[in-house]
Design an enzyme around this catalytic site. Structure first.
Site, PDB file in Angstrom:
ATOM      1  CB  SER A 127       0.578  -2.820  -7.700  1.00 27.55           C
ATOM      2  OG  SER A 127      -0.069  -3.204  -6.651  1.00 27.55           O
ATOM      3  CE  LYS A 131      -6.169  -7.663 -12.426  1.00 26.98           C
ATOM      4  NZ  LYS A 131      -5.131  -8.959 -11.866  1.00 26.98           N
ATOM      5  CG  ASP A 132      -7.270  -9.650  -8.090  1.00 26.23           C
ATOM      6  OD1 ASP A 132      -6.690  -9.670  -9.031  1.00 26.23           O
ATOM      7  OD2 ASP A 132      -7.125  -8.647  -7.197  1.00 26.23           O
ATOM      8  CG  HIS A 146      -1.865   1.075   1.285  1.00 23.04           C
ATOM      9  ND1 HIS A 146      -2.895   1.218   0.430  1.00 23.04           N
ATOM     10  CD2 HIS A 146      -1.915   2.342   1.987  1.00 23.04           C
ATOM     11  CE1 HIS A 146      -3.454   2.524   0.778  1.00 23.04           C
ATOM     12  NE2 HIS A 146      -2.833   3.077   1.702  1.00 23.04           N
TER      13      HIS A 146
END
Length: 421
Positions: free
Chosen positions: A145, A167-168, A141
């Site tokens: 990423s 997506k995940d 965080h």
């Protein structure tokens, strides 16, 4: 007693077979995903975020230790002798090795006391793993990423929901369906047949080996004649990941930007798979020799990768110097007063030919008449317009706010990291 309790759960407890099958296959799926995650991070340069990388490698070590203690608990023939072999490694410690082994065993050999201690470790460590996973996410965080291009995306951020969450979720659903298929039709395809036989202290299996996700480390252990040396190399096979950021010599942030490094990386992945196969075989030729060679390449990959990066970076610099010319394409950013936005253009659009530096700017000012910012002139760098269009197509929202110095710097770094500038 432990083996009989597992048998009771599977035969007498309602849906006990399903719980055990899910437990076994989830562990296998988790290691498969972990290795993919580490490999992807290595390929795309995620180790540059060292806090995230170091916490992730620590978490991997903890998961491997927890998985080993769980593998021993059914107390089958293979799991018992695997515990006997692995736990006896501590005897290689000078002076205090035997005392440490007796302390771990709770006696003079692996027995019921050892089993109880391993069960306690297997139960407690998942809570430690949760805390380390939270720390891993906290570092993530803070730094943000990475991405497959290995570029700075600070000026083109997107919301986690619904872009990444959906997506995940799709990935989790596909993995869940594959897991259910495995549990329903092939629940024990990844379990060694010796694990269904109660442990016999007087009968040693012909070939002792751990689960598939430890086979590469087991092959490295066997490749060294010295017991202490094999243990050290086995530990270093994971610990070496901590030092990958120090071995990185490239200017760019991803192996995807280095052609020869990509080839080297995929050869290393193939080498990892070969080590896994070698670890499952008996200790005989040609597996002994091949295991030794694969072990050498496994560790040599990391320093060789840095050398190849340095060579590629310097070879491109040499080519750029040899191709040095005053007549070159230009990329120009200017403020369009009519549309109230920053725009870019390049010299071939002005008559379809190249201009020298001063000639180009005189022509551009005479034709357009717009106010321009000299800081957007990249006349000292070769560039192809198809690369620019590709970069803009990848991050369509990444060029907003170019009048801001910070955003401008990030945009320039993005093009440089992609190899365009």
């Amino acid at each position: 007693m432990a083996f009989e309790s597992v048998y009771f759960i599977m035969k007498e407890v309602e849906m006990g077979w399903a719980f055990r099958s899910f437990h076994i296959n989830v562990a296998n799926f988790m290691f498969f995903c972990l290795y993919l995650h580490v490999g992807r991070g290595l390929y795309y340069g995620s180790f540059r975020m060292y806090g995230v990388w170091a916490s992730g490698v620590s978490l991997l070590l903890l998961v491997m230790l927890t998985a080993f203690t769980g593998y021993v608990l059914p107390w089958g023939q293979m799991s018992y002798w695997a515990a006997q072999v692995i736990s006896s490694m501590v005897t290689a410690i000078p002076v205090v090795g035997k005392d440490v082994a007796i302390w771990i065993w709770g006696g003079y050999a692996v027995g019921n006391v050892t089993l109880k201690r391993l069960f306690s470790v297997h139960f407690i460590f998942p809570f430690v793993m949760v805390g380390l996973a939270v720390l891993h996410l906290a570092f993530l965080h803070t730094t943000g990423s990475g991405n497959p291009l290995g570029v700075d995306t600070g000026c083109s951020l997107v919301r986690f929901h619904s872009f990444y969450s959906v997506k995940d979720l799709v990935g989790v659903m596909v993995g869940g369906l594959a897991l259910c298929f495995m549990v329903g039709f092939f629940p024990y395809v990844l379990v060694d047949g010796e694990s269904f036989i109660p442990c016999d202290y007087m009968d040693t299996p012909s070939s002792i080996h751990p689960e598939w996700y430890f086979l590469f480390a087991y092959a490295i252990l066997r490749s060294v004649p010295s017991k202490a040396g094999g243990i050290i190399l086995m530990l270093c096979s994971i610990v070496v990941l901590f030092f990958v950021p120090e071995l990185w010599c490239g200017i760019k942030e991803s192996l995807g930007n280095y052609f020869f490094c990509q080839i080297l990386y995929w050869v290393w992945v193939a080498n990892f798979c070969v080590l896994t196969v070698v670890g499952s075989q008996s200790v005989e030729e040609p597996f002994i020799t091949s295991g030794e060679k694969m072990t050498i390449f496994y560790f040599m990959f990391f320093p060789i990768m840095g050398v190849v990066q340095w060579l590629e970076d310097n070879s491109f610099s040499l080519v750029a110097k040899l191709m040095n010319t005053t007549d070159r394409p230009h990329l120009v950013w200017f403020w369009d007063e009519h549309f109230c936005e920053w725009r870019y253009d390049y010299s071939p659009s002005f008559g379809g030919h190249l201009f020298k530096d001063e000639t180009f700017w005189e022509f551009f000012e005479a034709e357009d008449g717009s106010s321009m910012d000299e800081s957007w002139r990249f006349s000292d760098n070769l560039i192809k317009v198809k690369h620019v269009n590709k970069a803009l197509g990848k991050v369509p929202y990444g060029w907003q706010g170019l009048w801001d110095d910070e955003m401008r710097g990030r945009s320039i770094r993005r093009l440089r990291n992609m190899g365009i500038l």
